[in-house]
Design a protein around this motif. Structure first.
Motif, PDB file in Angstrom:
ATOM      1  N   ASP A  14       0.807  -1.218   0.000  1.00  0.00           N
ATOM      2  CA  ASP A  14       0.000   0.000   0.000  1.00  0.00           C
ATOM      3  C   ASP A  14       0.841   1.270   0.000  1.00  0.00           C
ATOM      4  O   ASP A  14       0.313   2.364   0.132  1.00  0.00           O
ATOM      5  CB  ASP A  14      -0.986  -0.012   1.163  1.00  0.00           C
ATOM      6  CG  ASP A  14      -0.284  -0.130   2.515  1.00  0.00           C
ATOM      7  OD1 ASP A  14       0.945  -0.346   2.539  1.00  0.00           O
ATOM      8  OD2 ASP A  14      -0.971  -0.008   3.533  1.00  0.00           O
ATOM      9  N   ALA A  15       2.124   1.166  -0.150  1.00  0.00           N
ATOM     10  CA  ALA A  15       2.978   2.342  -0.238  1.00  0.00           C
ATOM     11  C   ALA A  15       2.796   2.982  -1.611  1.00  0.00           C
ATOM     12  O   ALA A  15       2.399   2.342  -2.572  1.00  0.00           O
ATOM     13  CB  ALA A  15       4.442   1.963  -0.033  1.00  0.00           C
ATOM     14  N   ARG A  16       3.101   4.256  -1.660  1.00  0.00           N
ATOM     15  CA  ARG A  16       3.043   5.003  -2.916  1.00  0.00           C
ATOM     16  C   ARG A  16       4.319   4.723  -3.699  1.00  0.00           C
ATOM     17  O   ARG A  16       5.411   4.890  -3.175  1.00  0.00           O
ATOM     18  CB  ARG A  16       2.943   6.473  -2.543  1.00  0.00           C
ATOM     19  CG  ARG A  16       2.768   7.417  -3.645  1.00  0.00           C
ATOM     20  CD  ARG A  16       2.576   8.786  -3.031  1.00  0.00           C
ATOM     21  NE  ARG A  16       2.421   9.772  -4.051  1.00  0.00           N
ATOM     22  CZ  ARG A  16       2.237  11.038  -3.801  1.00  0.00           C
ATOM     23  NH1 ARG A  16       2.183  11.454  -2.552  1.00  0.00           N
ATOM     24  NH2 ARG A  16       2.102  11.888  -4.774  1.00  0.00           N
ATOM     25  N   GLU A  17       4.185   4.296  -4.945  1.00  0.00           N
ATOM     26  CA  GLU A  17       5.339   3.951  -5.771  1.00  0.00           C
ATOM     27  C   GLU A  17       5.660   5.095  -6.723  1.00  0.00           C
ATOM     28  O   GLU A  17       4.786   5.566  -7.447  1.00  0.00           O
ATOM     29  CB  GLU A  17       5.076   2.679  -6.571  1.00  0.00           C
ATOM     30  CG  GLU A  17       4.816   1.460  -5.726  1.00  0.00           C
ATOM     31  CD  GLU A  17       6.031   0.951  -4.995  1.00  0.00           C
ATOM     32  OE1 GLU A  17       7.145   1.202  -5.462  1.00  0.00           O
ATOM     33  OE2 GLU A  17       5.859   0.306  -3.955  1.00  0.00           O
ATOM     34  N   LEU A  18       6.907   5.519  -6.706  1.00  0.00           N
ATOM     35  CA  LEU A  18       7.353   6.605  -7.558  1.00  0.00           C
ATOM     36  C   LEU A  18       8.505   6.155  -8.435  1.00  0.00           C
ATOM     37  O   LEU A  18       9.381   5.412  -7.980  1.00  0.00           O
ATOM     38  CB  LEU A  18       7.851   7.797  -6.729  1.00  0.00           C
ATOM     39  CG  LEU A  18       6.890   8.454  -5.763  1.00  0.00           C
ATOM     40  CD1 LEU A  18       7.602   9.564  -5.004  1.00  0.00           C
ATOM     41  CD2 LEU A  18       5.685   9.004  -6.477  1.00  0.00           C
ATOM     42  N   LEU A  19       8.509   6.628  -9.673  1.00  0.00           N
ATOM     43  CA  LEU A  19       9.689   6.518 -10.512  1.00  0.00           C
ATOM     44  C   LEU A  19      10.471   7.799 -10.258  1.00  0.00           C
ATOM     45  O   LEU A  19       9.934   8.899 -10.424  1.00  0.00           O
ATOM     46  CB  LEU A  19       9.309   6.410 -11.986  1.00  0.00           C
ATOM     47  CG  LEU A  19      10.517   6.344 -12.929  1.00  0.00           C
ATOM     48  CD1 LEU A  19      11.250   5.018 -12.757  1.00  0.00           C
ATOM     49  CD2 LEU A  19      10.079   6.533 -14.364  1.00  0.00           C
ATOM     50  N   THR A  20      11.712   7.668  -9.814  1.00  0.00           N
ATOM     51  CA  THR A  20      12.510   8.859  -9.544  1.00  0.00           C
ATOM     52  C   THR A  20      13.480   9.092 -10.696  1.00  0.00           C
ATOM     53  O   THR A  20      13.960   8.156 -11.329  1.00  0.00           O
ATOM     54  CB  THR A  20      13.275   8.747  -8.205  1.00  0.00           C
ATOM     55  OG1 THR A  20      14.121   7.606  -8.233  1.00  0.00           O
ATOM     56  CG2 THR A  20      12.310   8.652  -7.031  1.00  0.00           C
ATOM     57  N   PHE A  21      13.719  10.369 -10.960  1.00  0.00           N
ATOM     58  CA  PHE A  21      14.591  10.773 -12.053  1.00  0.00           C
ATOM     59  C   PHE A  21      15.334  12.041 -11.677  1.00  0.00           C
ATOM     60  O   PHE A  21      14.954  12.746 -10.742  1.00  0.00           O
ATOM     61  CB  PHE A  21      13.787  10.976 -13.349  1.00  0.00           C
ATOM     62  CG  PHE A  21      12.705  12.016 -13.254  1.00  0.00           C
ATOM     63  CD1 PHE A  21      12.963  13.346 -13.583  1.00  0.00           C
ATOM     64  CD2 PHE A  21      11.428  11.667 -12.839  1.00  0.00           C
ATOM     65  CE1 PHE A  21      11.966  14.301 -13.497  1.00  0.00           C
ATOM     66  CE2 PHE A  21      10.429  12.625 -12.749  1.00  0.00           C
ATOM     67  CZ  PHE A  21      10.699  13.938 -13.078  1.00  0.00           C
ATOM     68  N   ARG A  22      16.414  12.312 -12.399  1.00  0.00           N
ATOM     69  CA  ARG A  22      17.264  13.462 -12.116  1.00  0.00           C
ATOM     70  C   ARG A  22      17.134  14.516 -13.203  1.00  0.00           C
ATOM     71  O   ARG A  22      17.065  14.205 -14.387  1.00  0.00           O
ATOM     72  CB  ARG A  22      18.723  13.041 -11.998  1.00  0.00           C
ATOM     73  CG  ARG A  22      18.953  12.064 -10.843  1.00  0.00           C
ATOM     74  CD  ARG A  22      20.379  12.001 -10.402  1.00  0.00           C
ATOM     75  NE  ARG A  22      20.858  13.189  -9.730  1.00  0.00           N
ATOM     76  CZ  ARG A  22      20.583  13.535  -8.470  1.00  0.00           C
ATOM     77  NH1 ARG A  22      19.799  12.778  -7.756  1.00  0.00           N
ATOM     78  NH2 ARG A  22      21.107  14.607  -7.947  1.00  0.00           N
TER      79      ARG A  22
END
Length: 163
Positions: A14-22
């Motif tokens: 149930d955690a929020r999933e993020l794609l991280t980028f720079r």
């Protein structure tokens, strides 16, 4: 990374999933459910009289996809394209949009209590597209609402009703 993989990651817990980028020295995150695929930066077809942030369009399996350079969109200076430069292909409403970023970092899980609201900068800085700021392992991640950003009036890419 294909859509099935992305969907499985996003519902793993149930955690929020993020794609991280720079972009430059900063790290950003967006909801992974908006991500269709990640691909290397390739030549685009330029469109006359388009805003500076719109690099052009690509033909992706028969779909014409506008490509947005996020460094230019966020006023972070001129982008340099190298082997780490990628295009994140997004599904926003009924549209497919590509965004150029310096590099993709990771898929990150965030619990709600890890995200703090963005500070209010008044009229100096528009924070309408910023969901919040998160600290993860000594890193600050700027969490953006990619749907709000891409449906913004100044972008003009996606009808607000379609998003």
């Amino acid at each position: 990374m294909n859509q099935d993989t992305i969907q499985n990651i996003a519902v793993a817990d149930d955690a929020r999933e993020l794609l991280t980028f720079r972009l430059g020295q900063e790290e950003y995150g967006l909801n992974i459910l908006n991500v269709q695929e990640i691909r290397g930066y390739d030549a685009v077809t330029k469109i006359a009289n388009s805003p500076a942030f719109l690099k052009g369009v690509i033909n992706m399996r028969g779909v014409i996809v506008p490509i947005i350079d996020m460094r230019i969109r966020f006023n972070l200076g001129e982008a340099t394209y190298n082997e780490f430069t990628v295009v994140i292909i997004l599904n926003i409403g009924t549209r497919v949009i590509g965004m150029v970023v310096d590099a993709v970092s990771d898929v990150t899980s965030l619990k709600a209590d890890q995200v703090r609201p963005a500070p209010d900068f008044g009229t100096v800085l528009d924070t309408a597209y910023i969901d919040g700021l998160a600290n993860v392992d000594e890193r600050m991640i700027i969490v953006i609402d990619i749907e709000k950003l891409m449906t913004a009036e100044d972008m003009g890419l996606v009808d607000q009703a379609a998003a």
